[in-house]
Scaffold this motif. Sequence first.
Motif, short mmCIF file in Angstrom:
data_model
loop_
_atom_site.label_atom_id
_atom_site.label_comp_id
_atom_site.label_asym_id
_atom_site.label_seq_id
_atom_site.Cartn_x
_atom_site.Cartn_y
_atom_site.Cartn_z
N TYR A 1 0.91 5.97 -12.76
CA TYR A 1 1.18 5.08 -11.63
C TYR A 1 1.97 3.85 -12.08
O TYR A 1 2.96 3.46 -11.43
N ALA A 2 1.58 3.24 -13.19
CA ALA A 2 2.27 2.02 -13.68
C ALA A 2 3.72 2.33 -14.03
O ALA A 2 4.62 1.54 -13.71
N SER A 3 3.95 3.45 -14.65
CA SER A 3 5.31 3.85 -15.02
C SER A 3 6.16 4.09 -13.77
O SER A 3 7.33 3.69 -13.71
N ARG A 4 5.57 4.72 -12.78
CA ARG A 4 6.28 4.95 -11.52
C ARG A 4 6.66 3.63 -10.87
O ARG A 4 7.78 3.46 -10.39
N MET A 5 5.74 2.68 -10.84
CA MET A 5 6.01 1.39 -10.20
C MET A 5 7.13 0.64 -10.92
O MET A 5 7.99 0.03 -10.27
N ARG A 6 7.15 0.71 -12.24
CA ARG A 6 8.25 0.06 -13.00
C ARG A 6 9.59 0.70 -12.63
O ARG A 6 10.58 0.00 -12.40
N SER A 7 9.61 2.02 -12.59
CA SER A 7 10.85 2.72 -12.26
C SER A 7 11.30 2.43 -10.83
O SER A 7 12.49 2.25 -10.57
N LEU A 8 10.35 2.40 -9.90
CA LEU A 8 10.70 2.10 -8.51
C LEU A 8 11.29 0.69 -8.39
O LEU A 8 12.27 0.48 -7.66
N SER A 9 10.73 -0.26 -9.11
CA SER A 9 11.28 -1.63 -9.10
C SER A 9 12.67 -1.65 -9.71
O SER A 9 13.57 -2.34 -9.21
N PHE A 10 12.84 -0.90 -10.79
CA PHE A 10 14.12 -0.84 -11.48
C PHE A 10 15.20 -0.24 -10.56
O PHE A 10 16.33 -0.74 -10.50
N ILE A 11 14.85 0.81 -9.82
CA ILE A 11 15.79 1.42 -8.88
C ILE A 11 16.20 0.40 -7.82
O ILE A 11 17.39 0.29 -7.47
N ASN A 12 15.25 -0.36 -7.33
CA ASN A 12 15.54 -1.38 -6.32
C ASN A 12 16.55 -2.39 -6.85
O ASN A 12 17.50 -2.77 -6.16
N VAL A 13 16.37 -2.83 -8.07
CA VAL A 13 17.28 -3.80 -8.69
C VAL A 13 18.67 -3.19 -8.85
O VAL A 13 19.69 -3.84 -8.54
N MET A 14 18.74 -1.95 -9.29
CA MET A 14 20.05 -1.32 -9.51
C MET A 14 20.81 -1.10 -8.21
O MET A 14 22.04 -1.23 -8.18
N THR A 15 20.12 -0.80 -7.12
CA THR A 15 20.83 -0.65 -5.84
C THR A 15 21.41 -1.99 -5.39
O THR A 15 22.53 -2.04 -4.89
N LYS A 16 20.66 -3.06 -5.61
CA LYS A 16 21.19 -4.40 -5.30
C LYS A 16 22.38 -4.73 -6.19
O LYS A 16 23.35 -5.35 -5.73
N ASN A 17 22.31 -4.32 -7.46
CA ASN A 17 23.43 -4.55 -8.37
C ASN A 17 24.70 -3.87 -7.86
O ASN A 17 25.78 -4.46 -7.90
#
Length: 133
Positions: free
Chosen positions: A72-88
């Motif tokens: 779960y923790a790994s998924r949450m990190r990746s989901l946050s990372f995806i959100n940042v990259m789409t904004k980028n």
Amino acid sequence: MEKNSLNSLGVYRKSLALRDLSEAVASYFSYNKDLLSLRKIGSFRDDVMQSLMTDAVQITKEVEHVALSNSYASRMRSLSFINVMTKNILAYCNGLERDGVKEKEYLNLLRREIKIFRVSFKKWRKSFQNGND
């Protein structure tokens, strides 16, 4: 989820479409025609194009990671990372516009693809909110 069933995941297919469009836009706008081979970057535009392609590829990899991970923790990190990259990627579009890109319809097409991906991504992300699969 098994690696074979990733193609049945809508957000994964949308990430592939985003990646392909990002690569096409990057190769079109880049001054460095060897950009896809990841050679030396020489200008602001080439730097932005390299970042655009890197983030788009990484989004797909992170979607794969989330889909295949049991943590779960790994998924949450990746989901946050995806959100940042789409904004980028949206920020790269704005930067290219300020750099003088005249073919704004291509940037708008990429922006629209990001918005389509984000709608699918947000729905998918909600399925992980409470630790559920």
